[in-house]
Motif scaffolding. Structure first.
Motif, PDB file in Angstrom:
ATOM      1  N   PRO A 262      13.333 -84.215 -54.571  1.00  0.00           N
ATOM      2  CA  PRO A 262      12.516 -83.966 -55.762  1.00  0.00           C
ATOM      3  C   PRO A 262      11.493 -85.073 -56.001  1.00  0.00           C
ATOM      4  O   PRO A 262      10.404 -84.817 -56.490  1.00  0.00           O
ATOM      5  N   THR A 263      11.844 -86.289 -55.637  1.00  0.00           N
ATOM      6  CA  THR A 263      10.908 -87.397 -55.784  1.00  0.00           C
ATOM      7  C   THR A 263      11.230 -88.470 -54.751  1.00  0.00           C
ATOM      8  O   THR A 263      12.387 -88.825 -54.570  1.00  0.00           O
ATOM      9  N   ALA A 264      10.180 -88.909 -54.073  1.00  0.00           N
ATOM     10  CA  ALA A 264      10.340 -89.951 -53.059  1.00  0.00           C
ATOM     11  C   ALA A 264       9.083 -90.809 -53.054  1.00  0.00           C
ATOM     12  O   ALA A 264       7.983 -90.294 -53.228  1.00  0.00           O
ATOM     13  N   PRO A 265       9.244 -92.112 -52.848  1.00  0.00           N
ATOM     14  CA  PRO A 265       8.065 -92.973 -52.729  1.00  0.00           C
ATOM     15  C   PRO A 265       7.207 -92.517 -51.541  1.00  0.00           C
ATOM     16  O   PRO A 265       7.703 -91.868 -50.618  1.00  0.00           O
ATOM     17  N   LYS A 266       5.944 -92.862 -51.585  1.00  0.00           N
ATOM     18  CA  LYS A 266       4.991 -92.397 -50.577  1.00  0.00           C
ATOM     19  C   LYS A 266       5.464 -92.680 -49.153  1.00  0.00           C
ATOM     20  O   LYS A 266       5.449 -91.792 -48.300  1.00  0.00           O
ATOM     21  N   ALA A 267       5.894 -93.895 -48.885  1.00  0.00           N
ATOM     22  CA  ALA A 267       6.306 -94.262 -47.524  1.00  0.00           C
ATOM     23  C   ALA A 267       7.497 -93.422 -47.065  1.00  0.00           C
ATOM     24  O   ALA A 267       7.527 -92.931 -45.928  1.00  0.00           O
ATOM     25  N   GLU A 268       8.464 -93.236 -47.949  1.00  0.00           N
ATOM     26  CA  GLU A 268       9.643 -92.439 -47.604  1.00  0.00           C
ATOM     27  C   GLU A 268       9.259 -90.977 -47.388  1.00  0.00           C
ATOM     28  O   GLU A 268       9.720 -90.335 -46.437  1.00  0.00           O
ATOM     29  N   ALA A 269       8.400 -90.447 -48.250  1.00  0.00           N
ATOM     30  CA  ALA A 269       7.967 -89.053 -48.127  1.00  0.00           C
ATOM     31  C   ALA A 269       7.237 -88.826 -46.805  1.00  0.00           C
ATOM     32  O   ALA A 269       7.480 -87.825 -46.111  1.00  0.00           O
ATOM     33  N   GLU A 270       6.377 -89.755 -46.435  1.00  0.00           N
ATOM     34  CA  GLU A 270       5.653 -89.624 -45.165  1.00  0.00           C
ATOM     35  C   GLU A 270       6.595 -89.741 -43.976  1.00  0.00           C
ATOM     36  O   GLU A 270       6.428 -89.056 -42.964  1.00  0.00           O
TER      37      GLU A 270
END
Length: 129
Positions: free
Chosen positions: A103-111
């Motif tokens: 549902p929510t992840a920091p940019k680096a983790e999401a990428e």
């Protein structure tokens, strides 16, 4: 205009009712050919600053959008690694795509998640929050 006349004018205006003030405003607008309007403050951009600042998202919603049948096993492994789900839960999630992975992840983790899923053959979308 003398100070005494100015004070007398202020006193006379202070005694007017709201309706009388509105009528006076209209009469003065007609006589002087102007329109009374409230001033509007407009902030100018700082020198050298862009006209509209773009705010980049720092958190993202990660959604598995596609999981081809021939790539499901690899995608399930990655989903288990990312989410900590058991085999059955990860399989159900992958088969139900499109489905939210995080549902929510920091940019680096999401990428990083996107890269792993795409390497396994799936497709992911990142939605800035």
């Amino acid at each position: 205009m003398s100070k005494k006349k100015t004070e007398e004018l202020v006193d006379a205006l202070s005694e007017l009712t709201v309706l009388e003030m509105a009528e006076l405003k209209t009469l003065l607008e007609d006589k002087w050919g102007v329109k009374a309007a409230a001033p509007v403050a407009v902030a100018a951009p700082a020198a050298g600053a862009p006209a509209a600042a773009v705010v980049e998202s720092t958190d993202f919603q990660v959604t598995l959008t596609e999981a081809p049948a021939d790539k499901k096993i690899g995608i399930i492994k990655v989903v288990r690694e990312i989410t900590g789900l058991g085999l059955k839960e990860a399989k159900d999630l992958v088969e139900a795509a499109p489905k939210e992975l995080k549902p929510t992840a920091p940019k680096a983790e999401a990428e990083d998640i996107k890269k792993k899923i795409e390497t396994a053959g799936g497709k992911v979308t990142l939605k800035g929050l």
